[in-house]
Write a protein that holds these residues in place. Structure first.
Motif, short mmCIF file in Angstrom:
data_model
loop_
_atom_site.label_atom_id
_atom_site.label_comp_id
_atom_site.label_asym_id
_atom_site.label_seq_id
_atom_site.Cartn_x
_atom_site.Cartn_y
_atom_site.Cartn_z
N ASP A 1 84.41 -31.79 -68.51
CA ASP A 1 85.18 -30.23 -69.26
C ASP A 1 84.65 -28.75 -69.52
N PHE A 2 83.81 -29.06 -68.90
CA PHE A 2 82.82 -27.66 -68.69
C PHE A 2 83.32 -27.15 -67.21
N LEU A 3 84.15 -27.98 -66.19
CA LEU A 3 84.26 -27.71 -65.08
C LEU A 3 85.42 -27.44 -64.81
N SER A 4 85.97 -28.19 -65.41
CA SER A 4 87.88 -28.23 -65.97
C SER A 4 88.22 -26.63 -64.97
N GLY A 5 89.30 -26.92 -64.06
CA GLY A 5 89.60 -25.25 -64.25
C GLY A 5 88.36 -24.02 -63.09
N THR A 6 87.37 -25.18 -62.67
CA THR A 6 86.59 -24.14 -61.71
C THR A 6 87.18 -24.55 -60.34
N GLY A 7 87.56 -25.73 -60.51
CA GLY A 7 86.94 -26.15 -58.16
C GLY A 7 86.13 -27.06 -58.32
N LEU A 8 84.90 -26.97 -59.25
CA LEU A 8 84.26 -27.80 -59.13
C LEU A 8 84.16 -29.25 -59.42
N SER A 9 82.38 -29.74 -58.57
CA SER A 9 82.01 -30.93 -58.91
C SER A 9 80.69 -31.08 -59.55
N GLU A 10 80.23 -31.95 -60.14
CA GLU A 10 78.95 -32.09 -60.60
C GLU A 10 78.06 -32.02 -59.87
N SER A 11 78.24 -32.50 -58.42
CA SER A 11 77.33 -32.44 -57.29
C SER A 11 77.04 -30.90 -57.19
N ASP A 12 77.89 -29.67 -57.23
CA ASP A 12 78.08 -28.43 -57.03
C ASP A 12 76.78 -27.73 -58.09
N LEU A 13 76.77 -28.08 -59.15
CA LEU A 13 76.08 -27.67 -59.70
C LEU A 13 74.51 -27.52 -59.39
N ARG A 14 73.90 -26.91 -59.61
CA ARG A 14 72.22 -26.29 -59.48
C ARG A 14 71.76 -26.14 -60.84
N ILE A 15 70.29 -26.01 -61.15
CA ILE A 15 69.52 -25.72 -62.56
C ILE A 15 69.36 -24.02 -61.68
N GLY A 16 70.12 -23.41 -63.17
CA GLY A 16 70.72 -21.76 -62.55
C GLY A 16 71.48 -21.27 -63.50
N ASP A 17 72.36 -22.71 -62.63
CA ASP A 17 73.86 -22.37 -63.03
C ASP A 17 74.63 -22.27 -64.42
N SER A 18 75.43 -21.22 -64.60
CA SER A 18 76.11 -21.02 -66.19
C SER A 18 76.68 -20.77 -66.68
N PHE A 19 77.48 -20.89 -68.03
CA PHE A 19 78.40 -21.11 -68.40
C PHE A 19 79.07 -20.03 -69.59
N THR A 20 79.31 -18.96 -69.70
CA THR A 20 79.87 -17.69 -70.64
C THR A 20 80.75 -18.30 -70.96
N PHE A 21 80.80 -18.07 -72.66
CA PHE A 21 82.59 -18.50 -72.85
C PHE A 21 82.26 -17.27 -73.30
#
Length: 289
Positions: free
Chosen positions: A124-144
């Motif tokens: 749900d976090f990644l939906s619409g971003t074009g990213l997968s879980e393997s693309d995430l790194r510590i320090g990445d953020s989502f702002t709502f």
């Protein structure tokens, strides 16, 4: 009339106008207003995981263990007479002012308040971003961000506690509990509770090791504060380098520290720019009971 004027200026101060041909990071002088004040202070979420072992933290893919959000919108003043709808817009690694509106995606929308939008998985976090879980790194953020659309075609973003919540991917720790707090300035030994803030950072009822309340004569002044704990148990101040409790006096500001999850021991490295009788740097120790 005075109350209406106060409400107008309050709303102007927390809204960003978005319209064709204007920079989206401009806080405009607007002649109308959103028509109501809202609050999202009841919102909370978590975004935690474990980086792959054997790699530098900033390069290691992360296995996300917690990814959730309850984005709660309540109305505090005004009415819905000129409101078409609200949208909750999600931004990855930035915000409206730094990434541009085009990079945001709508998480949910509503025409009524109160309203709660729920995110329950990393997908749900990644939906619409074009990213997968393997693309995430510590320090990445989502702002709502909360966006309001008026019936006359205008739209605004609410700011601060009225509409902005950022969750940063961090290592999974749990500091919740009751601690015995000491410091190396005076002989105080006091019970202190630590709890989690809605954005995933940590709140201590007393964050200066008791320098103000228990080492000085200011026995009624509680120096509360918040801090982050990064991977490896490293304690860090907020991004602006100024923990919330310093308030310009420089009493016990958190400069760093460490967290031992197994032993339940938090060590804070505090600074002191106020009391001449205390060291400019000292250590506070919190031992979970």
């Amino acid at each position: 009339m005075k109350n209406l004027r106060k409400m107008f200026f309050a709303i102007v101060g927390v809204l960003t106008i978005v319209s064709c041909g204007e920079d989206i990071d401009t806080v405009a002088e607007i002649k109308d207003n959103a028509g109501l004040l809202v609050n999202i202070s009841q919102s909370k979420g978590s975004f935690l995981g474990s980086p792959m072992a054997g790699m530098e933290i900033e390069e290691a893919p992360v296995s996300v263990s917690e990814a959730s959000l309850n984005y709660v919108i309540t109305m505090t003043a005004g009415d819905m007479s000129n409101i078409e709808k609200f949208e909750i817009v999600k931004f990855f690694n930035g915000d409206l002012e730094t990434t541009g509106e085009a990079t945001g995606s709508v998480v949910a929308e509503t025409t009524t308040l109160p309203y709660t939008a729920t995110i329950a998985s990393v997908d749900d976090f990644l939906s619409g971003t074009g990213l997968s879980e393997s693309d995430l790194r510590i320090g990445d953020s989502f702002t709502f961000r909360l966006k309001v659309h008026q019936k006359d075609g205008d739209s605004y973003y609410y700011d601060g506690s009225m509409g902005r919540l950022t969750l940063t991917l961090n290592c999974s720790y749990d500091l919740t509990g009751t601690y015995i707090m000491t410091n190396n300035v005076c002989a105080s030994s006091v019970t202190v509770a630590i709890s989690q803030n809605p954005d995933g950072s940590w709140y201590a009822e007393t964050a200066d090791g008791g320098l103000l309340q228990f080492c000085s004569t200011n026995t009624t002044l509680q120096n509360e504060g918040s801090f982050n704990v990064g991977c490896g148990g490293i304690v860090t101040p907020f991004d602006d380098g100024a923990p919330t409790f310093c308030d310009g006096y420089g009493i016990g500001c958190i400069e760093g520290g460490s967290w031992d999850q197994d032993a339940g021991i938090l060590i804070l490295e505090n600074s002191n720019d106020f009391f001449s009788w205390a060291a400019s740097n000292y250590t506070s120790t919190y031992t979970r009971q």
